[in-house]
Design a protein around this motif. Sequence first.
Motif, mmCIF file in Angstrom:
data_model
loop_
_atom_site.group_PDB
_atom_site.id
_atom_site.type_symbol
_atom_site.label_atom_id
_atom_site.label_comp_id
_atom_site.label_asym_id
_atom_site.label_seq_id
_atom_site.Cartn_x
_atom_site.Cartn_y
_atom_site.Cartn_z
ATOM 1 N N TYR A 52 0.839 -1.201 0.000
ATOM 2 C CA TYR A 52 0.000 0.000 0.000
ATOM 3 C C TYR A 52 0.872 1.249 0.000
ATOM 4 O O TYR A 52 0.654 2.173 -0.792
ATOM 5 C CB TYR A 52 -0.949 0.026 1.208
ATOM 6 C CG TYR A 52 -1.592 1.378 1.376
ATOM 7 C CD1 TYR A 52 -2.691 1.734 0.601
ATOM 8 C CD2 TYR A 52 -1.058 2.332 2.237
ATOM 9 C CE1 TYR A 52 -3.263 2.995 0.705
ATOM 10 C CE2 TYR A 52 -1.617 3.591 2.345
ATOM 11 C CZ TYR A 52 -2.714 3.922 1.574
ATOM 12 O OH TYR A 52 -3.253 5.169 1.664
ATOM 13 N N GLN A 53 1.854 1.296 0.878
ATOM 14 C CA GLN A 53 2.686 2.497 0.977
ATOM 15 C C GLN A 53 3.473 2.743 -0.309
ATOM 16 O O GLN A 53 3.605 3.879 -0.756
ATOM 17 C CB GLN A 53 3.615 2.403 2.188
ATOM 18 C CG GLN A 53 2.854 2.551 3.489
ATOM 19 C CD GLN A 53 3.727 2.384 4.717
ATOM 20 O OE1 GLN A 53 4.550 1.477 4.801
ATOM 21 N NE2 GLN A 53 3.533 3.270 5.687
ATOM 22 N N ILE A 72 -6.595 1.130 -10.632
ATOM 23 C CA ILE A 72 -6.351 1.016 -9.192
ATOM 24 C C ILE A 72 -6.708 2.291 -8.425
ATOM 25 O O ILE A 72 -7.137 2.216 -7.272
ATOM 26 C CB ILE A 72 -4.898 0.578 -8.892
ATOM 27 C CG1 ILE A 72 -4.747 0.049 -7.454
ATOM 28 C CG2 ILE A 72 -3.893 1.695 -9.168
ATOM 29 C CD1 ILE A 72 -5.399 -1.248 -7.176
ATOM 30 N N ASN A 73 -6.542 3.440 -8.999
ATOM 31 C CA ASN A 73 -6.779 4.675 -8.244
ATOM 32 C C ASN A 73 -8.217 4.805 -7.724
ATOM 33 O O ASN A 73 -8.397 5.070 -6.535
ATOM 34 C CB ASN A 73 -6.358 5.902 -9.054
ATOM 35 C CG ASN A 73 -4.856 6.104 -9.026
ATOM 36 O OD1 ASN A 73 -4.202 5.869 -8.019
ATOM 37 N ND2 ASN A 73 -4.301 6.528 -10.147
ATOM 38 N N PRO A 74 -9.263 4.625 -8.542
ATOM 39 C CA PRO A 74 -10.621 4.795 -8.010
ATOM 40 C C PRO A 74 -11.157 3.572 -7.244
ATOM 41 O O PRO A 74 -12.185 3.663 -6.585
ATOM 42 C CB PRO A 74 -11.465 5.042 -9.269
ATOM 43 C CG PRO A 74 -10.724 4.355 -10.359
ATOM 44 C CD PRO A 74 -9.262 4.479 -10.004
ATOM 45 N N LEU A 75 -10.463 2.454 -7.328
ATOM 46 C CA LEU A 75 -10.942 1.204 -6.737
ATOM 47 C C LEU A 75 -11.013 1.291 -5.214
ATOM 48 O O LEU A 75 -10.121 1.854 -4.587
ATOM 49 C CB LEU A 75 -9.960 0.089 -7.123
ATOM 50 C CG LEU A 75 -10.454 -1.342 -7.081
ATOM 51 C CD1 LEU A 75 -11.476 -1.583 -8.174
ATOM 52 C CD2 LEU A 75 -9.274 -2.284 -7.267
ATOM 53 N N LEU A 88 -6.267 7.002 5.693
ATOM 54 C CA LEU A 88 -5.279 6.766 4.644
ATOM 55 C C LEU A 88 -5.489 7.798 3.547
ATOM 56 O O LEU A 88 -6.627 8.130 3.212
ATOM 57 C CB LEU A 88 -5.421 5.349 4.099
ATOM 58 C CG LEU A 88 -5.247 4.227 5.123
ATOM 59 C CD1 LEU A 88 -5.504 2.868 4.470
ATOM 60 C CD2 LEU A 88 -3.857 4.262 5.741
ATOM 61 N N GLU A 89 -4.398 8.290 2.988
ATOM 62 C CA GLU A 89 -4.473 9.393 2.040
ATOM 63 C C GLU A 89 -4.909 8.991 0.634
ATOM 64 O O GLU A 89 -5.559 9.769 -0.055
ATOM 65 C CB GLU A 89 -3.124 10.102 1.974
ATOM 66 C CG GLU A 89 -2.782 10.809 3.267
ATOM 67 C CD GLU A 89 -1.452 11.538 3.189
ATOM 68 O OE1 GLU A 89 -0.963 11.785 2.073
ATOM 69 O OE2 GLU A 89 -0.912 11.862 4.259
ATOM 70 N N ARG A 94 -8.991 2.340 3.029
ATOM 71 C CA ARG A 94 -9.246 2.331 4.460
ATOM 72 C C ARG A 94 -8.612 1.101 5.085
ATOM 73 O O ARG A 94 -8.409 0.075 4.427
ATOM 74 C CB ARG A 94 -10.720 2.422 4.775
ATOM 75 C CG ARG A 94 -11.538 1.219 4.442
ATOM 76 C CD ARG A 94 -12.969 1.404 4.904
ATOM 77 N NE ARG A 94 -13.448 0.122 5.376
ATOM 78 C CZ ARG A 94 -14.697 -0.216 5.437
ATOM 79 N NH1 ARG A 94 -15.623 0.653 5.101
ATOM 80 N NH2 ARG A 94 -15.057 -1.403 5.856
ATOM 81 N N LEU A 95 -8.321 1.230 6.369
ATOM 82 C CA LEU A 95 -7.694 0.136 7.104
ATOM 83 C C LEU A 95 -8.704 -0.959 7.410
ATOM 84 O O LEU A 95 -9.877 -0.690 7.677
ATOM 85 C CB LEU A 95 -7.104 0.646 8.426
ATOM 86 C CG LEU A 95 -5.839 1.469 8.312
ATOM 87 C CD1 LEU A 95 -5.497 2.087 9.668
ATOM 88 C CD2 LEU A 95 -4.680 0.611 7.817
#
Length: 183
Positions: A52-53, A72-75, A88-89, A94-95
Motif C-alpha cells: 500500500y505504501q 487502481i486509483n478509483p478502486l 489513509l491518504e 481504508r484500514l
Amino acid sequence: MRKLTAGLFCSVDGVVESPNLWQFDSFDDELGAGMGQMIGRVDTAVLGRVGYQEWAGYWPQAAGGDPFGDFINPLPKFVASRTLSGGLEWQNSRLIEGPLEEFVADLKNGHGGEIGVFASISLVRQLLFAGLLDSLTLMVHPVIAGKGRRLFADGDPLTRLELLESQQTSKGNMVLSYGLRAS
C-alpha cells in the motif's frame, strides 16, 4: 459469493518479489491482455501495508491514461496493517479493522465483483492457507531470477491445489491458475 483472487509474476525459480528486475524482456501482448481480463473482473482490492505504501506513493501521481493507474486509483482498497493508524491518504483506501480472515470472509459474502489481493506476498500466503483464496494465478516467466523473495517457504503446510486454467504465451510465459483442491 464473491471470489477472492490473486495474481503474481513469478520466475522459474519461484521468485515473486520485484518482477520489474527480471520480467522486462518476456512480457508480451498475451500476458498484457490476460492481465486486462483479470483486473476487469476486480472491483475491490486488498493490500498489505508495505505494498500500500509503495503504491500510494506512485499510482496517485502516475500520468493519466495508464491502464493500471486508471484501474487502481478509483478502486475501493482495504489495507491490512498492524502499524498504520488513522485515515489513509490514497483515495478510496481504508484500514481493515479486526482479524484479516474474518474481514475478508465478510467481504466475500457481500455484493460485488471479484476481490483482488495486490502488492502483498504475505497476504496471498495467509489467505491461501486460510482457505479464502479462490484462485491463485502465477505468471511464470522463462527466467531464473537468482535472488528475491519466494511465495512459499520451508515449513508451509502441505496444501493440495488443482489447476483451473493454463496458457502459454508467445514469449514462453506460462499463466497457471490454481484453486484449492477439495478434500
